[in-house]
Design a protein around this motif. Structure first.
Motif, mmCIF file in Angstrom:
data_model
loop_
_atom_site.group_PDB
_atom_site.id
_atom_site.type_symbol
_atom_site.label_atom_id
_atom_site.label_comp_id
_atom_site.label_asym_id
_atom_site.label_seq_id
_atom_site.Cartn_x
_atom_site.Cartn_y
_atom_site.Cartn_z
ATOM 1 N N LEU B 51 0.829 -1.207 0.000
ATOM 2 C CA LEU B 51 0.000 0.000 0.000
ATOM 3 C C LEU B 51 0.864 1.259 0.000
ATOM 4 O O LEU B 51 0.605 2.211 -0.740
ATOM 5 C CB LEU B 51 -0.879 -0.031 1.251
ATOM 6 N N ARG B 52 1.912 1.233 0.825
ATOM 7 C CA ARG B 52 2.777 2.411 0.888
ATOM 8 C C ARG B 52 3.631 2.530 -0.367
ATOM 9 O O ARG B 52 4.037 3.629 -0.730
ATOM 10 C CB ARG B 52 3.649 2.352 2.146
ATOM 11 N N MET B 53 3.916 1.415 -1.022
ATOM 12 C CA MET B 53 4.691 1.492 -2.251
ATOM 13 C C MET B 53 3.813 1.976 -3.411
ATOM 14 O O MET B 53 4.211 2.825 -4.196
ATOM 15 C CB MET B 53 5.301 0.126 -2.605
ATOM 16 N N THR B 54 2.623 1.397 -3.535
ATOM 17 C CA THR B 54 1.773 1.722 -4.692
ATOM 18 C C THR B 54 0.956 2.988 -4.460
ATOM 19 O O THR B 54 0.599 3.669 -5.412
ATOM 20 C CB THR B 54 0.784 0.584 -4.981
ATOM 21 N N ARG B 55 0.602 3.243 -3.206
ATOM 22 C CA ARG B 55 -0.295 4.334 -2.819
ATOM 23 C C ARG B 55 -1.645 4.218 -3.516
ATOM 24 O O ARG B 55 -2.306 5.194 -3.818
ATOM 25 C CB ARG B 55 0.364 5.700 -3.084
ATOM 26 N N SER B 56 -2.004 2.984 -3.800
ATOM 27 C CA SER B 56 -3.322 2.733 -4.379
ATOM 28 C C SER B 56 -3.871 1.460 -3.754
ATOM 29 O O SER B 56 -3.245 0.402 -3.851
ATOM 30 C CB SER B 56 -3.214 2.562 -5.894
ATOM 31 N N ARG B 57 -5.008 1.586 -3.113
ATOM 32 C CA ARG B 57 -5.576 0.438 -2.411
ATOM 33 C C ARG B 57 -5.896 -0.712 -3.370
ATOM 34 O O ARG B 57 -5.590 -1.870 -3.097
ATOM 35 C CB ARG B 57 -6.850 0.876 -1.678
ATOM 36 N N THR B 58 -6.499 -0.386 -4.497
ATOM 37 C CA THR B 58 -6.898 -1.412 -5.453
ATOM 38 C C THR B 58 -5.683 -2.170 -5.970
ATOM 39 O O THR B 58 -5.681 -3.405 -6.038
ATOM 40 C CB THR B 58 -7.629 -0.750 -6.651
ATOM 41 N N LEU B 59 -4.670 -1.414 -6.333
ATOM 42 C CA LEU B 59 -3.454 -2.036 -6.863
ATOM 43 C C LEU B 59 -2.779 -2.890 -5.794
ATOM 44 O O LEU B 59 -2.344 -4.018 -6.060
ATOM 45 C CB LEU B 59 -2.510 -0.933 -7.351
ATOM 46 N N ALA B 60 -2.720 -2.369 -4.571
ATOM 47 C CA ALA B 60 -2.090 -3.119 -3.476
ATOM 48 C C ALA B 60 -2.837 -4.431 -3.232
ATOM 49 O O ALA B 60 -2.219 -5.469 -2.991
ATOM 50 C CB ALA B 60 -2.067 -2.281 -2.208
ATOM 51 N N GLU B 61 -4.160 -4.389 -3.330
ATOM 52 C CA GLU B 61 -4.943 -5.619 -3.128
ATOM 53 C C GLU B 61 -4.647 -6.637 -4.224
ATOM 54 O O GLU B 61 -4.496 -7.825 -3.960
ATOM 55 C CB GLU B 61 -6.438 -5.289 -3.102
ATOM 56 N N ASP B 62 -4.549 -6.156 -5.454
ATOM 57 C CA ASP B 62 -4.245 -7.065 -6.566
ATOM 58 C C ASP B 62 -2.868 -7.706 -6.392
ATOM 59 O O ASP B 62 -2.693 -8.902 -6.608
ATOM 60 C CB ASP B 62 -4.284 -6.306 -7.906
ATOM 61 N N TYR B 150 14.036 4.601 -2.178
ATOM 62 C CA TYR B 150 14.256 5.022 -0.792
ATOM 63 C C TYR B 150 13.106 4.538 0.092
ATOM 64 O O TYR B 150 13.305 4.119 1.217
ATOM 65 C CB TYR B 150 14.364 6.549 -0.701
ATOM 66 N N ARG B 151 11.892 4.631 -0.464
ATOM 67 C CA ARG B 151 10.719 4.259 0.323
ATOM 68 C C ARG B 151 10.768 2.789 0.715
ATOM 69 O O ARG B 151 10.516 2.413 1.854
ATOM 70 C CB ARG B 151 9.452 4.547 -0.486
ATOM 71 N N GLU B 152 11.136 1.934 -0.255
ATOM 72 C CA GLU B 152 11.150 0.510 0.077
ATOM 73 C C GLU B 152 12.254 0.201 1.090
ATOM 74 O O GLU B 152 12.066 -0.630 1.981
ATOM 75 C CB GLU B 152 11.278 -0.366 -1.175
ATOM 76 N N ALA B 153 13.386 0.897 0.964
ATOM 77 C CA ALA B 153 14.479 0.662 1.918
ATOM 78 C C ALA B 153 14.036 1.035 3.329
ATOM 79 O O ALA B 153 14.219 0.278 4.287
ATOM 80 C CB ALA B 153 15.704 1.471 1.509
ATOM 81 N N ILE B 154 13.425 2.201 3.435
ATOM 82 C CA ILE B 154 12.958 2.675 4.752
ATOM 83 C C ILE B 154 11.885 1.738 5.313
ATOM 84 O O ILE B 154 11.922 1.364 6.485
ATOM 85 C CB ILE B 154 12.365 4.104 4.605
ATOM 86 N N LEU B 155 10.952 1.346 4.462
ATOM 87 C CA LEU B 155 9.853 0.510 4.948
ATOM 88 C C LEU B 155 10.354 -0.855 5.415
ATOM 89 O O LEU B 155 9.931 -1.366 6.449
ATOM 90 C CB LEU B 155 8.794 0.330 3.859
ATOM 91 N N LEU B 156 11.253 -1.442 4.637
ATOM 92 C CA LEU B 156 11.722 -2.783 4.993
ATOM 93 C C LEU B 156 12.555 -2.772 6.264
ATOM 94 O O LEU B 156 12.389 -3.626 7.128
ATOM 95 C CB LEU B 156 12.535 -3.387 3.843
ATOM 96 N N VAL B 157 13.451 -1.793 6.376
ATOM 97 C CA VAL B 157 14.371 -1.803 7.520
ATOM 98 C C VAL B 157 13.776 -1.089 8.731
ATOM 99 O O VAL B 157 13.748 -1.635 9.831
ATOM 100 C CB VAL B 157 15.725 -1.180 7.128
ATOM 101 N N ARG B 158 13.290 0.124 8.522
ATOM 102 C CA ARG B 158 12.819 0.902 9.674
ATOM 103 C C ARG B 158 11.438 0.480 10.152
ATOM 104 O O ARG B 158 11.163 0.491 11.328
ATOM 105 C CB ARG B 158 12.783 2.397 9.343
#
Lengths: 92, 208
Positions: B51-62, B150-158
């Motif tokens: 969700l935080r990567m795509t910023r779209s609920r529909t896409l994240a669900e798919d 950067y977002r994925e790095a932060i999300l995965l580690v932090r």
């Protein structure tokens, strides 16, 4: 960045606010439907086929694949050295 | 809105390595109970990441659906020492990047992220919401403006609590590259958090 630096970073306020971000989830209905779909898929594959296929894949990935790769490299090295030696007349 | 809030740093895997080996063995044998354990432990975390990567609920669900279906299809071929968490995040992340590369990912607006379907753990008190709301909103907003790498790095580690080397494996880069990326991402995030909305708007104005 050292391990200590990493630890320091984790203690800072940005790290803390990132760690406490909320966790989202899909709706219960969606979660239930996906679970059911996955169960069906899991149960449709016969486990015997699955374990044989898994054993073959595992043994290939772990043993046969690397062994073949190493054997090919060794053969290549030996052969190229032999030909080079022959080209320079070093072989009897 | 319901939250699942953690007070301490999370460890990446909610189970120890031996338990995970047993779970993987059961998954390989097609045990639906094992699937349920993994599904309940990781579904919200993988979904929040997507969700935080795509910023779209529909896409994240798919992408979430596809991630779990891939686990099930791949279950018989899992190696005995597979670590389920990193495996799931790798698949989810690769699906996201494939989608993005194909130019199908649509960047939704930040407000959508703030009105998402909640997880079903517990309702926070109005006081909790008021206290946490503003800071959380700022962090979410700053996160959403980081570059996807950067977002994925932060999300995965932090956020997920992965080690830098695990996160590097998920992203397909070296541990050193991940540490550098994290350092830059953190600096970028700190900068964005320091910016007031007025400064950000000014910058945006100059950029256009």
């Amino acid at each position: 960045m050292t391990v200590d630096d990493e630890q320091d970073d984790r203690n800072d306020h940005i790290g803390a606010s990132l760690a406490s971000l909320r966790t989202y989830d899909v709706s219960q209905r969606h979660a239930h439907q996906l679970r059911r779909r996955c169960h069906t898929l899991l149960q449709t594959q016969p486990s015997r086929t699955r374990s044989i296929e898994s054993a073959i894949t595992t043994s290939f990935e772990r043993v046969l694949g690397p062994a073949l790769g190493v054997a090919w490299c060794l053969f290549y090295l030996v052969e190229i050295s032999r030909r080079a030696a022959a080209a320079y007349g070093l072989l009897p | 809105m319901t939250l699942s809030r953690l007070t301490a740093w999370r460890v990446m895997t909610p189970m120890d390595l031996e338990d995970e080996r047993v779970l993987v063995a059961r998954l390989r044998a097609g045990d639906t109970g094992a699937f349920d354990d993994v599904y309940d432990a990781y579904r919200p975390r993988v979904f929040a990441f997507l969700l935080r990567m795509t910023r779209s609920r529909t896409l994240a669900e798919d992408l979430l659906n596809e991630t779990w279906l891939r686990l099930v299809r791949h279950a018989p071929r899992l190696l005995p020492d597979t670590r389920i968490g990193p495996w799931l995040f790798t698949v989810a992340r690769n699906l996201y990047w494939t989608f993005r590369r194909d130019s199908l990912a649509r960047e939704a607006s930040v407000p959508e992220l703030l009105t998402l379907w909640p997880s079903l753990t517990q309702w926070p008190s109005p006081f909790d919401l008021a206290a946490a709301g503003e800071l959380e909103r700022r962090v979410e907003r700053a996160l959403s403006t980081l570059s996807p790498q950067y977002r994925e790095a932060i999300l995965l580690v932090r956020h997920e609590g992965m080690s830098a080397s695990d996160a590097a494996a998920v992203c397909g880069i070296t541990a050193e590259a991940m540490r550098q990326r994290l350092s830059r991402a953190r600096a970028d995030l700190a900068e964005k958090l320091r910016e007031t909305p007025a400064v950000a708007a000014l910058k945006k104005g100059y950029a256009t």
